[in-house]
Write an enzyme that holds these catalytic residues in place. Structure first.
Site, PDB file in Angstrom:
ATOM      1  N   SER A  21      34.255  22.362  -3.844  1.00  0.00           N
ATOM      2  CA  SER A  21      33.355  22.822  -5.002  1.00  0.00           C
ATOM      3  C   SER A  21      33.622  22.027  -6.298  1.00  0.00           C
ATOM      4  O   SER A  21      34.751  21.933  -6.659  1.00  0.00           O
ATOM      5  CB  SER A  21      33.381  24.295  -4.990  1.00  0.00           C
ATOM      6  N   ASN A  99      29.688  28.209  -3.474  1.00  0.00           N
ATOM      7  CA  ASN A  99      30.918  28.750  -4.163  1.00  0.00           C
ATOM      8  C   ASN A  99      30.400  29.494  -5.291  1.00  0.00           C
ATOM      9  O   ASN A  99      29.673  29.242  -5.990  1.00  0.00           O
ATOM     10  CB  ASN A  99      31.753  27.490  -4.623  1.00  0.00           C
ATOM     11  N   CYS A 130      38.650  33.349 -11.055  1.00  0.00           N
ATOM     12  CA  CYS A 130      38.018  33.478 -12.126  1.00  0.00           C
ATOM     13  C   CYS A 130      38.621  34.633 -12.971  1.00  0.00           C
ATOM     14  O   CYS A 130      39.256  35.720 -12.396  1.00  0.00           O
ATOM     15  CB  CYS A 130      36.646  33.915 -12.031  1.00  0.00           C
ATOM     16  N   GLY A 265      38.324  16.853  -2.576  1.00  0.00           N
ATOM     17  CA  GLY A 265      37.855  16.944  -4.056  1.00  0.00           C
ATOM     18  C   GLY A 265      37.897  15.607  -4.802  1.00  0.00           C
ATOM     19  O   GLY A 265      37.073  15.129  -5.092  1.00  0.00           O
TER      20      GLY A 265
END
Length: 303
Positions: A21, A99, A130, A265
């Site tokens: 993501s 995501n 988060c 990624g």
């Protein structure tokens, strides 16, 4: 060709190669470079309940063997995704995975509920790195209790494959992995970025506007490999490995350590065709060693 197909819960993938993501946009951006349908799964950029502008610039910095980012989950919110982005990507012939991020448990739940109604999205990846604004900014995923709470809440609202992305910024990643498994996760992906920083010696100031950011790229690979191996030996649900995978050999190492699938990624920024090269390289490796199926390689590390 060898059998590269893998299953992550009820998610069936043609090969174990996925995109991480935030590094592959919504998939469309790479269609000029590769046949994106050849990838096992595309995890689109982080999506939140409401629109987010992200952090102030500068929010990316190169580091030795990697990069720091502090983009801050810039996106236009889940309703915009459902109404505008989803119609454009729903017919791409691979697993399109969203995501999901949030700053409160109810944010995660409401976002997951919207995505649950999108027929062509078979899975979500829950970003529990988060900061929980109601708990003073501590990330959900750094305690077993916090991780379990958000996964349980989302599990009750989301009916398809639930992947939980684990933070490496913890003392014992296996404790967190067990907690999310017990709370209903179908799979875990790891690692998310490691917390780092960069300083400009001339200005005597941080390079990133946020001072600290997430470190990714080859620099984190040894840590990621270790954590994948530890988690694989601690839980029964499938593990998805990521962190510094730059080529097919890196991917094979993660699979040997216990990853059923891998995510690429940072390498996408260097070579936009890297995903299909990795898929081909894994196939060549299996054929070289006369291995019929990728499933024979998962967790085959000899220690």
């Amino acid at each position: 060709m060898a059998d590269l197909s893998v299953n992550i819960g009820e998610l069936k993938m043609k090969n174990p190669v996925m995109t991480a993501s935030g590094t592959f946009g919504y998939g469309e951006e790479f269609s000029d470079f590769i046949d994106i349908a050849r990838i096992g799964g595309i995890i689109v950029k982080g999506t939140t309940l409401h629109k987010r502008e992200g952090n102030l610039y500068p929010r990316m910095a190169e580091t030795p063997s990697g990069m720091l980012n502090a983009v801050g989950l810039q996106n236009k919110g889940v309703e915009y995704f459902a109404n505008t982005i989803y119609p454009r990507i729903k017919d791409i012939n691979t697993n399109m995975i969203v995501n999901v991020s949030g700053s409160a448990i109810e944010d995660y739940v409401k976002t997951a509920e919207v995505i649950n109604e999108l027929d062509k999205i078979p899975a979500i990846e829950l970003n529990i790195s988060c900061p929980n604004v109601k708990q003073g900014g501590m990330a959900f995923g750094v305690t077993a209790k916090g991780a379990a709470e958000v996964v349980k809440a989302v599990r009750s609202a989301y009916k398809k494959t639930l992947i939980v992305k684990l933070s490496p910024n913890v003392t014992d990643v296996t404790e967190i992995a067990r907690a999310v498994e017990e709370s209903g996760a179908d799979s875990v992906s790891l690692i998310n970025t490691m917390l780092g920083m960069a300083i400009n010696a001339d200005t005597r100031r941080p390079i990133l506007s946020t001072v600290t950011g997430g470190l990714s790229g080859p620099a984190v690979k040894p840590v990621a490999l270790r954590m994948v191996w530890q988690v694989y030996n601690s839980i029964k649900i499938p593990v998805i490995g990521l962190g510094g995978i730059m080529n097919w050999r890196d991917a094979v190492e993660f699979i040997l350590a216990g990853a059923s699938a891998i995510q690429i990624g940072t390498a996408n920024f260097i070579d936009p065709t890297v995903t299909v090269k990795v898929a081909d390289g894994i196939n060549d490796y299996l054929e070289k060693y006369k291995i019929n199926s990728i499933s024979e390689l998962i967790g085959a590390l000899e220690v």
